[in-house]
Design a protein around this motif. Sequence first.
Motif, PDB file in Angstrom:
ATOM      1  N   PRO A 153      -5.963  -1.887  -2.703  1.00 20.78           N
ATOM      2  CA  PRO A 153      -6.165  -1.822  -1.252  1.00 20.78           C
ATOM      3  C   PRO A 153      -4.982  -1.100  -0.627  1.00 20.78           C
ATOM      4  N   ILE A 154      -5.243  -0.117   0.234  1.00 16.25           N
ATOM      5  CA  ILE A 154      -4.156   0.771   0.626  1.00 16.25           C
ATOM      6  C   ILE A 154      -3.828   0.745   2.108  1.00 16.25           C
ATOM      7  N   SER A 155      -4.800   0.374   2.955  1.00 13.32           N
ATOM      8  CA  SER A 155      -4.484   0.281   4.380  1.00 13.32           C
ATOM      9  C   SER A 155      -5.393  -0.736   5.047  1.00 13.32           C
TER      10      SER A 155
ATOM     11  N   VAL B  82     -10.325  -3.264   5.333  1.00 17.97           N
ATOM     12  CA  VAL B  82      -9.440  -2.781   4.273  1.00 17.97           C
ATOM     13  C   VAL B  82     -10.041  -1.535   3.629  1.00 17.97           C
ATOM     14  N   ALA B  83      -9.239  -0.480   3.527  1.00 22.38           N
ATOM     15  CA  ALA B  83      -9.613   0.688   2.732  1.00 22.38           C
ATOM     16  C   ALA B  83      -9.267   0.367   1.281  1.00 22.38           C
TER      17      ALA B  83
ATOM     18  N   ILE C  72      -7.318   3.715   7.618  1.00 23.09           N
ATOM     19  CA  ILE C  72      -8.406   3.072   8.344  1.00 23.09           C
ATOM     20  C   ILE C  72      -7.903   2.662   9.727  1.00 23.09           C
ATOM     21  N   ALA C  73      -8.770   2.825  10.748  1.00 21.18           N
ATOM     22  CA  ALA C  73      -8.392   2.464  12.114  1.00 21.18           C
ATOM     23  C   ALA C  73      -9.654   2.124  12.897  1.00 21.18           C
ATOM     24  N   LEU C  74      -9.472   1.337  13.963  1.00 24.08           N
ATOM     25  CA  LEU C  74     -10.555   0.945  14.864  1.00 24.08           C
ATOM     26  C   LEU C  74     -10.380   1.636  16.206  1.00 24.08           C
TER      27      LEU C  74
ATOM     28  N   VAL D 114     -12.229   6.200   8.743  1.00 30.45           N
ATOM     29  CA  VAL D 114     -11.627   6.120   7.416  1.00 30.45           C
ATOM     30  C   VAL D 114     -11.317   7.536   6.950  1.00 30.45           C
ATOM     31  N   THR D 115     -10.106   7.730   6.429  1.00 32.59           N
ATOM     32  CA  THR D 115      -9.778   9.031   5.846  1.00 32.59           C
ATOM     33  C   THR D 115     -10.150   9.022   4.369  1.00 32.59           C
ATOM     34  N   ASP D 116     -11.085   9.907   3.998  1.00 31.71           N
ATOM     35  CA  ASP D 116     -11.397  10.152   2.589  1.00 31.71           C
ATOM     36  C   ASP D 116     -10.436  11.241   2.144  1.00 31.71           C
TER      37      ASP D 116
END
Length: 675
Positions: free
Chosen positions: A314-316, A327-328, A371-373, A381-383
Amino acid sequence: MRIILRALFILIVLFSFDVLPSYAQAPVIIAKPGPITLHLDATGNYQVQLSDVATITGDYNSVTLSPASFTCNDVGPQTIIVNASNTTSIDPVSKLNYPYGLVCDAAGNIYVADAGNNQIKKVTPAGIVSIFAGSGSIGSADGTGAAASFDRPWGLTMDAQHNIFVADAGNSKIREITPSGKVSTVAGNGNKGSDDGAALSATFNNPAGIAVDAAGNLYIVDSDNNKIRKISTNGVVSTFAGNGNFSSLDGNGTAAGFYNPHGIAINNGTGYLYVADGNNRIRMISPTADVTTFAGFNSGNNDGAGTAASFYFPISIAIDAPGNLYVADNSNNQVRKVDVAGFVTTIAGNGAQGSIDATGKNARFNGPTGIALDPFGNLYVTDAPDDKIRKITPALVVSTLQLAGSSGTNTESASKAIDVLVASQPVITSTYNNVTVKVYPGCDPILPDYTAFATASDNCQAGNISFTQSPVAGIPLTAGTPVPVTLTATDASGATADVTFTVNAVSSGEQLVSFTSNPEIFSGSNVKLEPVINGDVVAYQWSPAAGLSDVTAKNPVASPSATTTYTLTATTSAGCQVSANVTVTVIGQIVIPNIFTPNGDGINDFWSIAHISDYPRCTIDVFSRGGRLVFHSTGYSKPWEGTYNGNSLPTGAYYYIIDLKDGRQKLSGQVTIIR
């Protein structure tokens, strides 16, 4: 293993910065070889995936399938239209290069740490990209807009005044960008280390994640130091949690341990911090620096409560107003939700690596990183490996943002019609493990008809399922020769399901049916017949029927009026028929007269006891009123005629005791002689 994964992740990040295509190739859709059959699931639905029907070469950033799903109403031939398009920006500013962290403002603008381009970019709700800060060259210069420089900016956060704070990983610094784009260094002297103290004298080592509390204090995930650092509003850096060693130890402050942590989020309502730790856990840190494991334990993608769940790097993390975490989950290619109670669910991504827009778990991601809201409940989400920003709506619809610079965009597309067959799906619900058929003495087994007992369900054609068996029922079975059997269920649409098992005939020395004893009953009573069965009997037949409650039951109740021998014929599933006998003996009720008249007139001259002959071991004793034994008999083959030693006894009452010798209480009473 975690150190290796961590090293591979950094190498992928660094390599990805240089892997940018110099031009785009138009998409080409290639249908899979036919016939293509799509089997509806157990609920009668099918969600079409691109991989079901086609592959695409060339460059594309949008794929649509029409129709994208089927139901029972669509059973039969159908056509799917596959559309692929590649929308590219004429303006190179819109091209991302390993986008990492992101943050959203109140208007819905997205700010992205474009790590490979060493810039912070702004993306409007319309998808227009501009450079917010950073020249694009590696450096650490402060300044406004493009006059500033970064080195692999990663984590972003925004305070209440819309200032953006950047974890500038390559520079080991924390940077601030005002709403006007002015960049300054908040903390870090540029050297790698873990020194606390005055902000600009302190050192960091690959800071990755960053969060700001309501008071303006910053919390930094100092990834390669395995620590959580705090920058107070008065400009002092301290170690808030973590002892610097690789570990997953819970504890207070520096008594706790982390393992290459990355993402961080803060609940400003409670003051609790949440950290995406490289040991596949989400850690929770209280305002007093108590570190506990909130969710996750080992690598995996299990949903569940707390430590029963699992993550894979899990990274962010992002957090919403009620306190739910998003969670990303990088190496699982999924986006996970952790509710306020610590229960983990997968909300998007099926775990397979890819870039497919769809709903929820039907979508695919490629190493989701940041990841952000936004204020409207949308997740971004950044891929990172695909250089994309993906959007997840509150309804869990996943799409890829179409980015453009101010110079506009260019679109190339392709379309192809692909024929498919939508099929229903029967499911054999009977359980067929390998079957053992016993061969009993006097029994010639045959292969049973398993279709007679087969059951199946169907997602669309309920009640219209037929069964066939191969080989057919009735063939002889031989002990020691296994026979493979296949049952096939076919529904009304022609869809089939198979189950295969083996039938083994095995010799048995036991009798199929026997009886341990022959019961005895009194006239007018009954007994349940209890055969001993040593096999898979499927049918019972008793004869004669007289006195039986049910001639087809295993344990009928017998109430014959006279002694009767019953025959039970048992039939096994293999067609064997074996018979055995049981005799029910009916014993009459004892009737003891209390008077007899031994006067030689041929009427009632003897003390005749009804059915006493059924008790050949009984003893009968008769006493005078003075207690003298005047008669004794074992068995009662000859009735008493009222004599003693050959002499007639006088008229009067005599006392008798009868012991039937069957375990029951002795019978006693008076018998009167009248002459």
